[in-house]
Structures are given as C-alpha cells and as structure tokens.
Design an enzyme around this catalytic site. Structure first.
Site, PDB file in Angstrom:
ATOM      1  N   HIS A   1       0.857  -1.197   0.000  1.00 49.98           N
ATOM      2  CA  HIS A   1       0.000   0.000   0.000  1.00 49.98           C
ATOM      3  C   HIS A   1       0.887   1.239   0.000  1.00 49.98           C
ATOM      4  CE1 HIS A   1      -4.159   1.648   1.010  1.00 49.98           C
ATOM      5  NE2 HIS A   1      -3.375   2.726   0.936  1.00 49.98           N
TER       6      HIS A   1
ATOM      7  N   ASP B   1       1.592   9.090  -5.881  1.00 54.28           N
ATOM      8  CA  ASP B   1       1.522  10.544  -5.698  1.00 54.28           C
ATOM      9  C   ASP B   1       1.704  10.944  -4.241  1.00 54.28           C
ATOM     10  OD1 ASP B   1      -0.877   9.280  -5.161  1.00 54.28           O
ATOM     11  OD2 ASP B   1      -2.135  10.884  -5.947  1.00 54.28           O
TER      12      ASP B   1
ATOM     13  N   ASP C   1       1.613   3.843   3.128  1.00 59.52           N
ATOM     14  CA  ASP C   1       0.553   4.668   2.558  1.00 59.52           C
ATOM     15  C   ASP C   1       1.159   5.783   1.718  1.00 59.52           C
ATOM     16  OD1 ASP C   1      -2.049   5.370   1.959  1.00 59.52           O
ATOM     17  OD2 ASP C   1      -2.381   6.492   3.799  1.00 59.52           O
TER      18      ASP C   1
ATOM     19  N   HIS D   1       1.180   4.885  -2.251  1.00 62.83           N
ATOM     20  CA  HIS D   1       0.631   5.753  -3.291  1.00 62.83           C
ATOM     21  C   HIS D   1       1.747   6.461  -4.051  1.00 62.83           C
ATOM     22  CE1 HIS D   1      -3.725   5.636  -2.291  1.00 62.83           C
ATOM     23  NE2 HIS D   1      -3.263   5.298  -1.091  1.00 62.83           N
TER      24      HIS D   1
ATOM     25  N   HIS E   1      -9.903   0.585  -0.668  1.00 65.22           N
ATOM     26  CA  HIS E   1      -9.772   1.421   0.521  1.00 65.22           C
ATOM     27  C   HIS E   1     -11.069   1.326   1.327  1.00 65.22           C
ATOM     28  CE1 HIS E   1      -6.243   3.340  -1.272  1.00 65.22           C
ATOM     29  NE2 HIS E   1      -6.056   3.998  -0.130  1.00 65.22           N
TER      30      HIS E   1
ATOM     31  N   GLY F   1      -9.702   7.812  -2.308  1.00 63.28           N
ATOM     32  CA  GLY F   1     -10.284   9.143  -2.146  1.00 63.28           C
ATOM     33  C   GLY F   1     -11.157   9.195  -0.915  1.00 63.28           C
TER      34      GLY F   1
ATOM     35  N   GLU G   1     -11.026   3.129   6.877  1.00 58.68           N
ATOM     36  CA  GLU G   1     -10.076   4.168   7.262  1.00 58.68           C
ATOM     37  C   GLU G   1     -10.849   5.374   7.776  1.00 58.68           C
ATOM     38  OE1 GLU G   1      -6.319   6.675   5.345  1.00 58.68           O
ATOM     39  OE2 GLU G   1      -7.883   5.897   4.033  1.00 58.68           O
TER      40      GLU G   1
END
Length: 372
Positions: free
Chosen positions: A25, A29, A313, A27, A213, A186, A216
């Site tokens: 996991h 970006d 993350d 990202h 996702h 998102g 969370e």
C-alpha cells in the site's frame, strides 16, 4: 521520499533496512521526493510552499497531521499537479522504485489514479504507459546498483467520481504491461464501494484482483461493501474492522474477545489488512482507540490471527519508510525479527502475483531473515 536513517531493531541491533520487505500500500503521488516536486513545479511554472527541499518536506508532514482524511488528502493537490506530463510521471515512478529498493523492498505495488493526471493532455493509456516506462527505468537502475526488486502498478479509480468502469477497463487493458490490480481511493465517507459495482462486476468477470480502501475514514458498512460489492481480496487499511471486535474482559495476562460476523469472515478468509500505522494516526483512523501509536489496534488484530501487513501509505506525507514503520511498531509493541518476518510473509502471500512468484518471494524473505 528518500530516507537514509539507520533503523536498528532494539535488542539485537539488526538493520531493519537490510531486511527483505514487501510493500502493498504505497501511493505513487504520496511518495515524491521534495526536491523533485520543486524542480517539476519550476518547469511547469507552479508555486510551491518552499523551494528548500527540507522545509517542503516539513510542510507536507505538518499539513498531513490533521486528524482528518479529507484535510490530509488536500496535500495531494500539489503532488498531482507536478505529475501531469509524461516526463513528470516517469520521473516520479523511477524515483519511487529506487527509494523502495534502497529501503530493502523486494516487491512493491504502486497505486495511483490515472484520471487525476490528464490536465496537460495525456490520455489514460498514455499516463499508464508513462508510469510503466518510469518503473522499468527504475528497475534497470536498481539492478545496476545491486538491488533485487519487482514492482507492479495498482490502477485506482476515484470513489467520488463516475469513471469506475472506464478505469477498470483501463487496468485490464494493461494487465500484461505492468498493471497487477485495481483499487478505489479518495474520500471514503459517503462513497461506498457499491457506487462502483458495475466496475467490480466487470473486474470479476475478467478474473482481475481488487483491493479496496475501506475502514479508514468510514466504518463497518464500508468494509462490508468492499467485500460484497468490490470482491476485495485485500482491504486498504481496514483498521476500523476492530469496531467489530468486542473485548469481553481482560486479566493480567489475557484479553477475551468476541468477533462479529464481518471480522470473523475477514479473519477466517485470510483477507489481508493493508495497515499503515503512521498514516492511520495522522488521518484519525484510530481515533476511537486513542491518539498514540500504542493505541493502534494493530497488535489486537495481529494477536487474533488476522493477516496484518505493514505499509507506508504515503511516504512523503508521513515522512516515513517501510523500515521506519516497522521500527515504530517494534517500539510500541515490542515486536522482534520473528514478528517482522510474519508481516512480510503475510504481504507476500497477499501480493497480486501468480502463486509461483509469491512462493519465490517467501523464499527470499526466509533466506533474508535467516541471514539477519
């Protein structure tokens, strides 16, 4: 984000960075080097909060310590802004591979949302190809530097948008060219995975794996929808699954708990939890249990036999690395090498790879930990 800190396991002094690790996991970006942001922003004539790399990194970390996923996600406005060209995407992907390799990662899955990278004229397919070019350049550079690492793309759809099926089809089109799975990401609350049921139906028909996702910024209903509507093989974070676990009583040595049907299913089916300790703290995902890492239900889930994995993350926003996350968990819960090996085996078993490749990863993990 590069991290040259030495992380030593308390007690035996093992260098955690040297251990073979799996990152599920991460990202794309959320893992940029601050200096890269500064340089890419200059090329695109974009303003940045600071042109000093160290200060910019501090800015990202401070902005991310909001206790809210919605506020946390605002920092991505800047990172995605500099990832709108083929060159920008390829550079970020290449550097991410090298940063993971330097941290001892032997297999990683980089997730990102192509629909957020079209502002300067790229098509969805061109964006995916640019990232894959960068990954392959990174793999070549890592190999030349003596690292052994493999990387797959997780193509992600934004859960609040209506492009789920289009992005799912994009992912499947590139399944032989670097894409290993699908995700939705998102703002979670108010946007259940069921919104994208058509996309998930399509993916299931193509036997294409999904992680979602869930658990969370929203609770059990989000997790339930991820499993039933999304056919999720893994849960992105999933930390709030602990809401379905009741501690009946405790004594000096033991806790006695009961599992709800949902948590029982996740545990018994070995659905992997992509837990991200620092990020979970930053976004308030563990607010129901406390505001320090020792309050994270990670250990409860681990002790109860859930397939827990450790993840970063967003390395930039949390100013972290996978080695740092393991060190923090060791400090909080007293984990040792044997625990770390379980976490890496869990991640290898849950990787979106053919079983032969997963078995090979497990052998590399066993060999690496035996040598530690």
């Amino acid at each position: 984000m590069t991290d040259d800190t030495e992380y030593l396991l308390e007690g035996d002094g093992t260098d955690i960075r040297a251990l073979p690790k799996i990152s599920l996991h991460d990202h794309l970006d959320g893992g940029l080097r601050p200096q890269t942001i500064i340089e890419l922003a200059d090329e695109l004539d974009l303003e940045v909060p600071s042109t000093d790399a160290e200060l910019l990194g501090d800015w990202f970390e401070a902005q991310s310590n909001s206790g809210s996923l919605v506020d946390y996600l605002k920092t991505f406005d800047l990172t995605t802004a500099v990832m709108q060209t083929r060159e920008g995407l390829a550079r970020v992907a290449k550097e991410s591979v090298l940063d993971l390799a330097a941290d001892g990662v032997i297999y990683g899955e980089l997730r990102w949302a192509p629909e957020q990278h079209l502002a300067r004229g790229l098509s969805l397919d061109e964006a995916v190809e640019a990232v894959q070019d960068g990954i392959e350049d990174g793999l070549d550079a890592a190999d030349a530097a003596g690292y052994d690492i493999r990387i797959g793309q997780l193509v992600t759809a934004m859960r609040h948008a209506d492009r789920g099926l289009e992005i799912a089809e994009l992912a499947v089109r590139h399944r032989e060219r670097g894409v290993v799975g699908f995700d939705i990401a998102g703002a979670e609350a108010g946007f259940l995975p069921s919104r994208h049921r058509t996309a998930f139906d399509y993916l299931a028909s193509q036997f294409f794996p999904t992680t979602v996702h869930a658990g969370e910024a929203d609770g059990l209903e989000s997790i339930r929808s991820a499993l039933l509507d999304g056919r999720a093989l893994r849960l992105g974070h999933g930390v709030r699954l602990a809401e379905d676990i009741v501690v009946e009583r405790q004594d000096e040595d033991n806790s006695y708990v009961s599992l709800g049907l949902l948590s029982q299913w996740v545990r018994d089916r070995r659905v992997a939890l992509e837990l991200s300790p620092s990020s979970n703290l930053q976004t308030g995902a563990i607010a129901a249990w406390g505001d320090e890492l020792v309050d994270h239900p990670f250990d409860l889930l681990y002790q109860l036999g859930f397939r827990v994995t450790v993840n970063t993350d967003n390395r930039l926003m949390s100013a972290t690395s996978l080695s740092r996350e393991l060190a923090l968990l060791s400090d909080a819960f007293g984990y040792d090498l044997s625990d770390f090996e379980v976490f890496q085996r869990n991640a290898a078993e849950a990787a979106f790879l053919p079983i032969e490749d997963r078995e090979e990863l497990i052998e590399l993990i066993e060999d690496g930990f035996d040598e530690a």
